[in-house]
Design a protein around this motif. Structure first.
Motif, mmCIF file in Angstrom:
data_model
loop_
_atom_site.group_PDB
_atom_site.id
_atom_site.type_symbol
_atom_site.label_atom_id
_atom_site.label_comp_id
_atom_site.label_asym_id
_atom_site.label_seq_id
_atom_site.Cartn_x
_atom_site.Cartn_y
_atom_site.Cartn_z
ATOM 1 N N THR A 1 71.219 113.478 -4.554
ATOM 2 C CA THR A 1 70.132 113.136 -5.470
ATOM 3 C C THR A 1 70.655 112.983 -6.895
ATOM 4 O O THR A 1 70.299 112.036 -7.608
ATOM 5 C CB THR A 1 69.021 114.200 -5.408
ATOM 6 O OG1 THR A 1 68.563 114.309 -4.057
ATOM 7 C CG2 THR A 1 67.863 113.855 -6.318
ATOM 8 N N CYS B 1 69.723 105.009 -2.294
ATOM 9 C CA CYS B 1 68.742 106.021 -2.710
ATOM 10 C C CYS B 1 67.794 106.410 -1.584
ATOM 11 O O CYS B 1 67.137 107.450 -1.656
ATOM 12 C CB CYS B 1 67.951 105.529 -3.918
ATOM 13 S SG CYS B 1 68.932 105.511 -5.434
ATOM 14 N N ALA B 2 67.735 105.603 -0.543
ATOM 15 C CA ALA B 2 66.905 105.961 0.610
ATOM 16 C C ALA B 2 67.536 107.124 1.392
ATOM 17 O O ALA B 2 66.816 107.887 2.042
ATOM 18 C CB ALA B 2 66.720 104.759 1.519
ATOM 19 N N ILE C 1 66.484 110.683 0.275
ATOM 20 C CA ILE C 1 65.083 110.893 0.659
ATOM 21 C C ILE C 1 64.999 111.223 2.143
ATOM 22 O O ILE C 1 64.359 112.197 2.551
ATOM 23 C CB ILE C 1 64.233 109.642 0.326
ATOM 24 C CG1 ILE C 1 64.277 109.320 -1.168
ATOM 25 C CG2 ILE C 1 62.798 109.819 0.819
ATOM 26 C CD1 ILE C 1 63.765 110.410 -2.068
ATOM 27 N N LEU D 1 64.035 114.943 3.677
ATOM 28 C CA LEU D 1 62.907 115.155 4.592
ATOM 29 C C LEU D 1 63.371 115.779 5.903
ATOM 30 O O LEU D 1 62.696 116.629 6.477
ATOM 31 C CB LEU D 1 62.177 113.841 4.856
ATOM 32 C CG LEU D 1 61.299 113.335 3.723
ATOM 33 C CD1 LEU D 1 60.814 111.919 4.001
ATOM 34 C CD2 LEU D 1 60.132 114.275 3.493
ATOM 35 N N TYR E 1 57.225 119.374 1.043
ATOM 36 C CA TYR E 1 58.441 118.558 1.150
ATOM 37 C C TYR E 1 58.100 117.075 1.084
ATOM 38 O O TYR E 1 58.783 116.296 0.409
ATOM 39 C CB TYR E 1 59.181 118.838 2.469
ATOM 40 C CG TYR E 1 59.988 120.097 2.472
ATOM 41 C CD1 TYR E 1 61.204 120.168 1.793
ATOM 42 C CD2 TYR E 1 59.557 121.213 3.173
ATOM 43 C CE1 TYR E 1 61.948 121.321 1.814
ATOM 44 C CE2 TYR E 1 60.299 122.377 3.185
ATOM 45 C CZ TYR E 1 61.503 122.424 2.506
ATOM 46 O OH TYR E 1 62.238 123.570 2.513
ATOM 47 N N TYR F 1 59.511 114.620 -1.911
ATOM 48 C CA TYR F 1 60.393 113.490 -1.655
ATOM 49 C C TYR F 1 59.696 112.153 -1.871
ATOM 50 O O TYR F 1 60.348 111.157 -2.199
ATOM 51 C CB TYR F 1 61.028 113.607 -0.272
ATOM 52 C CG TYR F 1 62.132 114.654 -0.300
ATOM 53 C CD1 TYR F 1 63.316 114.398 -0.985
ATOM 54 C CD2 TYR F 1 61.972 115.889 0.294
ATOM 55 C CE1 TYR F 1 64.319 115.342 -1.054
ATOM 56 C CE2 TYR F 1 62.966 116.845 0.226
ATOM 57 C CZ TYR F 1 64.139 116.571 -0.444
ATOM 58 O OH TYR F 1 65.127 117.507 -0.531
ATOM 59 N N ALA F 2 58.387 112.091 -1.735
ATOM 60 C CA ALA F 2 57.658 110.869 -2.088
ATOM 61 C C ALA F 2 57.738 110.638 -3.602
ATOM 62 O O ALA F 2 57.937 109.503 -4.061
ATOM 63 C CB ALA F 2 56.202 110.970 -1.639
ATOM 64 N N THR F 3 57.635 111.718 -4.366
ATOM 65 C CA THR F 3 57.778 111.619 -5.820
ATOM 66 C C THR F 3 59.176 111.153 -6.193
ATOM 67 O O THR F 3 59.344 110.293 -7.067
ATOM 68 C CB THR F 3 57.469 112.976 -6.482
ATOM 69 O OG1 THR F 3 56.168 113.403 -6.086
ATOM 70 C CG2 THR F 3 57.554 112.879 -7.993
ATOM 71 N N LEU F 4 60.199 111.725 -5.542
ATOM 72 C CA LEU F 4 61.570 111.296 -5.802
ATOM 73 C C LEU F 4 61.758 109.819 -5.450
ATOM 74 O O LEU F 4 62.452 109.088 -6.174
ATOM 75 C CB LEU F 4 62.561 112.138 -5.005
ATOM 76 C CG LEU F 4 63.047 113.418 -5.650
ATOM 77 C CD1 LEU F 4 63.946 114.188 -4.698
ATOM 78 C CD2 LEU F 4 63.769 113.148 -6.950
ATOM 79 N N ALA F 5 61.168 109.386 -4.346
ATOM 80 C CA ALA F 5 61.300 107.990 -3.945
ATOM 81 C C ALA F 5 60.684 107.062 -5.001
ATOM 82 O O ALA F 5 61.283 106.030 -5.348
ATOM 83 C CB ALA F 5 60.628 107.768 -2.586
#
Length: 141
Positions: free
Chosen positions: A28, A55-56, A59, A63, A118, A122-126
């Motif tokens: 990350t 970057c995927a 994520i 997860l 979680y 990770y949705a926020t990070l994406a």
């Protein structure tokens, strides 16, 4: 399997999970660094596409690590409640573990799905990754 063996295996899985979590955190940080560099160097579209693909991975792996962490907790509680249901006397710590996790034999074996925090994290990070790569930064200081 005895209560001691269940807790021993659980602790080994927690250690593995911690190592994978460190790897996800490092990936990350690397992704954020590469996003910053891509903006500084004004990457072309194909470079941004490759960076989006990279970057995927943090994520997905994040997860997956979250799902395995949740699965380990639920399966440990499941195994301990199985012991209790078979009539084996279990310790108060095992009772507490079952109560805190809230998962018993009645719930059946756990599935590999991450918990909601979680998924939200990770949705926020994406969103941060995609916006950092593709959205034009505002001009200014």
């Amino acid at each position: 399997m005895t209560e001691f063996e269940i807790f021993q295996l659980t602790n080994q899985v927690y250690i593995n999970n911690a190592i994978y979590t460190i790897a996800v955190v490092l990936m990350t940080f690397l992704a954020f660094y590469l996003i910053r560099r891509s903006n500084e160097l004004n990457f072309p579209t194909y470079g941004k596409s490759i960076l989006t693909l990279f970057c995927a991975f943090p994520i997905f792996f994040g997860l997956q690590v979250g799902a395995y962490f949740s699965l380990n907790q639920k399966n440990t509680a499941y195994q301990l409640s199985e012991l209790k249901e078979m009539g084996t006397e279990i310790s108060t710590i095992a009772e507490s573990y079952i109560t805190n996790v809230g998962y018993t034999v009645a719930d059946g074996p756990a599935t590999l799905t991450p918990d909601l925090p979680y998924i939200i994290m990770y949705a926020t990070l994406a969103v941060m990754f995609v916006a950092g790569i593709w959205v034009k930064a505002p001009e200014g200081n």
